[in-house]
Design an enzyme around this catalytic site. Structure first.
Site, PDB file in Angstrom:
ATOM      1  N   SER A 110       0.827  -1.200   0.000  1.00 56.78           N
ATOM      2  CA  SER A 110       0.000   0.000   0.000  1.00 56.78           C
ATOM      3  C   SER A 110       0.871   1.264   0.000  1.00 56.78           C
ATOM      4  O   SER A 110       1.636   1.483  -0.930  1.00 56.78           O
ATOM      5  CB  SER A 110      -0.973  -0.033   1.179  1.00 56.78           C
ATOM      6  N   ASP A 169      -9.700  -4.890  -4.660  1.00 54.87           N
ATOM      7  CA  ASP A 169      -9.108  -3.792  -3.903  1.00 54.87           C
ATOM      8  C   ASP A 169      -9.726  -2.464  -4.332  1.00 54.87           C
ATOM      9  O   ASP A 169      -9.698  -2.124  -5.515  1.00 54.87           O
ATOM     10  CB  ASP A 169      -7.594  -3.770  -4.155  1.00 54.87           C
ATOM     11  N   HIS A 197      -7.807  -5.416  -0.382  1.00 58.12           N
ATOM     12  CA  HIS A 197      -6.597  -4.665  -0.004  1.00 58.12           C
ATOM     13  C   HIS A 197      -5.868  -5.414   1.110  1.00 58.12           C
ATOM     14  O   HIS A 197      -5.795  -4.972   2.265  1.00 58.12           O
ATOM     15  CB  HIS A 197      -6.984  -3.262   0.442  1.00 58.12           C
TER      16      HIS A 197
END
Length: 224
Positions: A110, A169, A197
């Site tokens: 991320s 995601d 995610h």
């Protein structure tokens, strides 16, 4: 409590090549250590994974609670969530660690993948030796950099990498943008998994990521 910056999840033997692991926003090195445990188990004979804590406190990231509600502090790599400039505090942490340890690769999740992309871009623009490959998990865009001109920021990254996206995601489009706009064609593989995610739970999907890491290490000079 999160580990101190530079915490090493030491494998045996300790002479294994090292991969720098950068957690996502709103987590920390201890949480990312747990999140990547499947990758570490599969690669424990090949690599030493070293986890670094970000310098700025922030709210817990997506999916962190309630599982990791006792694992404060929650940390991030920038002062504000939308910042695309690398803060001096983050830069100092990483440069200090890289002086102490030679890394073959960088693995980020991320916001940590956003930072990993920036580190690869900066080392390329500045002509430095460093990471031989990158592993970007559920990435967001653009790369997190400092002190680069607009022209330098537009440089295509040529460091061999894999960009792993989750089809479910909510930030998938940002990860796809990072892959499409910031990597030189043919230098990064795109791997799309049936997840949101987060890192994959299924053994088959985890193996796909493991195989990509081994391929990158092999193709960028295993043992050199």
């Amino acid at each position: 409590m999160a580990q101190q910056p530079g915490f090493a999840n030491a494998n045996t033997p300790t002479s294994l090549p090292s991969i720098l692991c950068l957690h996502g926003a709103g987590t920390n090195s201890a949480i990312f250590n747990v999140q990547t445990i499947r990758l570490q188990r599969a690669l424990s004979s090949k690599f030493n994974f070293i986890f670094l804590d970000a310098p700025f406190p922030g709210p817990p990231g997506p999916g962190v609670l309630p599982v990791f509600d006792s694992c404060e502090p929650f940390l991030r790599w920038t002062r504000s969530p939308g910042d695309s400039n690398l803060p001096e505090e983050t830069k100092t942490l990483i440069s200090t660690l890289c002086k102490e340890t030679e890394f073959v690769g960088v693995l980020g999740f991320s916001q940590g993948a956003k930072l990993a992309a920036g580190l690869l871009l900066e080392q390329q623009v500045r002509g430095r030796k460093g990471f031989r490959f990158g592993v970007l998990l559920m990435a967001v865009s653009p790369p997190l950099v400092s002190g680069l001109s607009d022209e330098q920021r537009a440089t295509k990254i040529a460091v061999p990498s894999v960009v792993v996206l989750g089809k479910e995601d909510p930030w998938r489009d940002e990860g796809r943008r990072l892959y499409d706009e910031f990597w030189e064609k043919g230098k990064a593989n795109l791997l799309e998994l049936e997840v949101g995610h987060r890192l994959p739970d299924l053994e088959a999907e985890n193996k796909m990521v493991v195989d990509e890491i081994l391929r990158l290490y092999r193709e960028t000079g295993e043992g050199t």
